[in-house]
Design a protein around this motif. Structure first.
Motif: not given
Length: 65
Positions: A34-57
């Motif tokens: 459902n998070e549409k700001s990032s134009k990458v796959g789900v696996k990359s979004r999951r990694l990004k959420a693990g690295w970036d607390n602002h993106y996780l929020i």
């Protein structure tokens, strides 16, 4: 589910652990899809959420950015 979360390699076999984690993984997958700001796959979004607390929020919809 297996590509993003590696469920096939999971060692959860006691009681309801596998079912509980499956439900949590489905919730996380839906939030990431459902998070549409990032134009990458789900696996990359999951990694990004693990690295970036602002993106996780942002993924958790705690704040609207």
């Amino acid at each position: 589910m297996d590509v993003a979360f590696g469920e096939g390699a999971s060692r959860k076999r006691t009681n309801y652990a596998a079912q509980n984690f499956s439900i949590l993984n489905k919730i996380a997958l839906n939030l990431l899809k459902n998070e549409k700001s990032s134009k990458v796959g789900v696996k990359s979004r999951r990694l990004k959420a693990g690295w970036d607390n602002h993106y996780l929020i942002k993924v958790l919809n705690l704040i609207k950015v």
